[in-house]
Design an enzyme around this catalytic site. Structure first.
Site, mmCIF file in Angstrom:
data_model
loop_
_atom_site.group_PDB
_atom_site.id
_atom_site.type_symbol
_atom_site.label_atom_id
_atom_site.label_comp_id
_atom_site.label_asym_id
_atom_site.label_seq_id
_atom_site.Cartn_x
_atom_site.Cartn_y
_atom_site.Cartn_z
ATOM 1 N N HIS A 72 0.843 -1.194 0.000
ATOM 2 C CA HIS A 72 0.000 0.000 0.000
ATOM 3 C C HIS A 72 0.881 1.249 0.000
ATOM 4 C CE1 HIS A 72 -3.800 -2.117 1.753
ATOM 5 N NE2 HIS A 72 -3.362 -2.681 0.632
ATOM 6 N N GLU A 74 0.865 3.894 1.867
ATOM 7 C CA GLU A 74 1.329 4.295 3.197
ATOM 8 C C GLU A 74 2.531 3.449 3.616
ATOM 9 O OE1 GLU A 74 -3.229 3.817 3.651
ATOM 10 O OE2 GLU A 74 -1.673 3.134 2.281
ATOM 11 N N CYS A 100 -5.983 1.193 5.666
ATOM 12 C CA CYS A 100 -6.509 -0.091 6.136
ATOM 13 C C CYS A 100 -5.958 -0.357 7.544
ATOM 14 C CB CYS A 100 -6.111 -1.207 5.184
ATOM 15 S SG CYS A 100 -4.347 -1.617 5.219
ATOM 16 N N CYS A 103 -2.015 -0.875 7.576
ATOM 17 C CA CYS A 103 -1.276 0.383 7.414
ATOM 18 C C CYS A 103 -1.441 1.272 8.644
ATOM 19 C CB CYS A 103 -1.716 1.109 6.148
ATOM 20 S SG CYS A 103 -1.097 0.323 4.641
#
Length: 148
Positions: A72, A74, A100, A103
């Site tokens: 992801h 992040e 999410c 993260c």
């Protein structure tokens, strides 16, 4: 809204727009996500969703399902910080989609104190965890110029 709050909101919108542009670097077809880590009005890291270094830049399999090893945005921004001399303590993360749960755990552990995001994700458990950790969370809908 005070003059300082208005100025911060304008900065938040600008950095979020920059994260949206950064998302365009992603090779993912289903969804492109961008992230910036900002400290003292300086971008100290950036990331977008994609495969790990050295892997082919294909995020989805033949059934258009995201491959399990795709990182992801992040996570890419935070791990990039780990390889630099920068420190994310007290910084702000700007990300185009709400984080999410996985993260959010990285965000908490990295010392990031604010998260500004631009799209709601279907699950809200990541945002709930950030709030539980007393991290300031702000949603800005750039398309409608509304925020909570």
């Amino acid at each position: 809204m005070t003059k300082e709050e208005k100025k911060q909101h304008q900065l938040d919108q600008r950095y979020l727009r920059m994260a949206r542009i950064w998302a365009e670097n992603s090779y993912c077809v289903r969804r492109q996500v961008g992230a910036l880590v900002v400290k003292d009005k300086m971008i100290i890291s950036d990331g977008y969703n994609g495969t790990p270094s050295g892997f082919e830049n294909i995020c989805e399999d033949e059934h258009n399902v995201t491959k399990p090893y795709v990182l992801h945005a992040e996570a890419n921004a935070i791990t990039k910080l780990a390889r630099s001399s920068n420190n994310s303590e007290g910084s702000t993360l700007y990300v185009t989609a709400s984080p999410c749960l996985e993260c959010s755990k990285l965000i908490i552990q990295s010392g990031i104190r604010r998260v500004v995001y631009g799209e709601e994700y279907r699950l809200s458990d990541g945002i709930e965890l950030l709030r539980r950790a007393n991290i300031e969370v702000k949603y800005i809908n750039l398309d409608h110029h509304e925020s909570e």
